[in-house]
Design an enzyme around this catalytic site. Structure first.
Site: not given
Ligand SMILES: Cc1cc2nc3c(=O)[nH]c(=O)nc-3n(C[C@H](O)[C@H](O)[C@H](O)COP(=O)(O)OP(=O)(O)OC[C@H]3O[C@@H](n4cnc5c(N)ncnc54)[C@H](O)[C@@H]3O)c2cc1C
Length: 468
Positions: A43, A48, A51, A179, A183, A200, A439, A444
């Site tokens: 995120c 997020c 973006k 989405y 975006e 697709r 308004h 509204e």
């Molecule tokens: C382009 C894009 C836009 C998005 N926009 C939105 C939005 O507008 N609003 C919204 O609510 N959500 C949005 N999302 C979704 C949102 O980013 C995710 O739902 C959210 O980050 C999930 O959180 P998480 O903690 O599950 O995982 P993440 O935030 O992905 O965190 C997982 C972390 O684990 C780390 N990791 C993975 N494997 C290992 C390992 N073996 N050892 C140590 N570290 C590891 C990764 O590096 C990462 O930092 C977007 C996603 C993308 C890709």
């Protein structure tokens, strides 16, 4: 028996993992958190937040044009992609620092490296160290899916790379209809690139209300974005470094572009994590199977966020992490609520949606009433733009309860957040009617939806349930 190194070890320092680690530490647990890339996770680093910053950047071109209708005169604006990327990088570095600092302030130990499972209570760090923990939380998130079998796929990027391109592409083909694809199509088009969207399916935004997907399609085409539906890519060819990429579609047509980006979905980050050794069950998409308290099939191991593929949104991952920490370490069991979760798509025009789509409501409720407003915004009257707003309420015809709200137009995301609270409290259409409108505003219109646009009735068959 020797004491474990930690009460809780969190793998993944993203939205969910950091919240869980911080709250567990506040409850007095000894917490370790490993992050292999950058604290803050998808995120903050490549989702997020960056973006939305790019979305803001992309909307200025239309704003400059609108300003002329209000008497502003200015020279031709120019845009500097590198300046934007640098500013965005400064902001995400600041946020990354806050995420790590908050963990440290809570007395959690942080490990900036990869961690994998060795067993129900053991993890191995990339550096080779082995640690033990009473409980382990997997919060490793997801990553973009790529069709690795597609010829020429090495020429394509994903959203991960799109944030840090050296230069703004003059043309880009974006594959996908969800989405993230929409975006980025809006971002690149707003910044001046020639955009082709290749999807697709027959409709954009699968699962969203049909009015939203139809309107965003019309709006994108009106903005000059070429949208190819029911289309797939057969191959990508590039004559050499710096040459354009030729993307051949299943129709036989080819598009010549500077970049190709895939946004066809995301998959759980479980590769090489050691799930099999630990005995953790996954579904056919690789997502970790959990119960309502985020427990995996191994009693000491929990999983939250995108890696469980429940509802892949940041606030959901955060709630799941918080609920886990309170339940396991704070003696206060609770679970995230997945009803009426508001969602925005930061396309331009923007989408805000909550609750049941018309299609879903009709399949679940006997009588469904639809109220719609579709109007030109007040701002557009002077700017001369074709900006419109579509607002729709989906109402249970029997109880008058509002089942869903779907908006597309300026600030739809901001509005839907508040409407979500109303839906949680069981708001009825009559409540909307009785609320004094503000308004002049676009909102509204939601209070003045006097005339029903449609009533959809299903006939109940005692054997088959509801029949269309
Ligand atoms: C382009 C894009 C836009 C998005 N926009 C939105 C939005 O507008 N609003 C919204 O609510 N959500 C949005 N999302 C979704 C949102 O980013 C995710 O739902 C959210 O980050 C999930 O959180 P998480 O903690 O599950 O995982 P993440 O935030 O992905 O965190 C997982 C972390 O684990 C780390 N990791 C993975 N494997 C290992 C390992 N073996 N050892 C140590 N570290 C590891 C990764 O590096 C990462 O930092 C977007 C996603 C993308 C890709």
């Amino acid at each position: 028996m020797a004491q474990d190194d930690f009460d809780l070890f969190v793998i993944g320092g993203g939205s969910g993992g950091v919240r869980a680690g911080r709250i567990a530490a506040n409850h007095g647990a000894r917490v370790g958190v490993a992050e292999e890339y950058r604290f803050g996770g998808t995120c903050v680093i490549r989702g997020c937040v960056p973006k939305k910053l790019l979305v803001y950047a992309s909307r200025f071109a239309a704003e400059f044009a609108d300003a002329a209708g209000f008497g502003w005169r200015m020279g031709k604006p120019t845009f500097d992609w590198r300046a934007l990327v640098a500013a965005k990088d400064r902001e995400i570095a600041r946020l990354e620092g806050i995420y790590a600092a908050n963990l440290e302030k809570a007395n959690a130990a942080i490990f900036p490296e990869r961690a994998t499972l060795l067993g129900p209570n053991q993890v191995r760090l990339h550096s080779g160290r082995t640690l033990t923990a009473g409980r382990i939380l997997i919060a490793t998130g997801g990553r973009p899916t790529m069709p690795h079998e597609l010829p020429g796929i090495e020429h394509a990027i994903t959203s991960n790379e799109a944030f840090d391109l050296e230069t703004l592409p003059s043309s880009i083909a974006i594959v996908g209809g969800g989405y993230i694809a929409l975006e980025f199509a809006g971002i690149f088009a707003g910044l001046g690139a020639r955009v082709t969207l290749v999807h697709r399916g027959a409709n954009l935004l699968r699962g969203f209300d049909g009015d939203l997907s139809r309107r965003v399609l019309e709006a994108y085409r009106a903005r000059g974005i070429r949208v190819e539906l029911e289309a797939t890519l057969l191959k990508l060819d590039r004559a050499g470094a710096g040459a354009p990429i030729v993307a051949t579609l299943n129709s036989g047509n080819a598009v010549e572009v500077e970049q190709v980006m895939f946004a066809i979905g995301r998959m759980p980050n479980v590769e090489g994590l050691g799930l099999e050794q630990a005995g953790i069950r996954t579904d056919r998409n690789g997502a970790i199977i959990v119960d309502e308290l985020s427990r995996t099939s191994v009693p000491s191991i929990y999983a939250i966020g995108d890696v469980t593929n429940r509802l892949n949104l940041t606030p959901v991952a955060i709630r799941e992490g918080h609920a886990f920490a309170d339940t396991v370490f704070g003696d206060r069991p609770w679970q995230a609520d997945y009803e009426n979760v508001p969602t925005a798509v930061f396309s331009t025009p923007e989408i805000g949606t909550v609750g049941l789509s018309e299609e879903a409501a009709v399949s679940r409720h006997g009588i469904v009433d639809i109220y719609r407003a579709d109007f030109r915004t007040l701002k557009a009257t002077l700017s001369g733009s074709d900006e419109r707003m579509l607002m729709k309420l989906v109402v249970d015809g029997s109880s008058d309860r509002v089942l869903g709200a779907h908006l597309i137009g300026p600030d739809a995301g901001e509005l839907i957040q508040v409407i979500a609270t109303l839906l949680r409290t069981g708001v009825t259409k009559r409540d909307f009617d009785q609320t004094m409108p503000l308004h002049p505003s676009s909102a509204e219109e939601l209070m003045t939806l006097r005339t029903r646009s449609a009533r959809r009735i299903q006939h109940h068959d005692p054997q088959l349930g509801l029949m269309p």
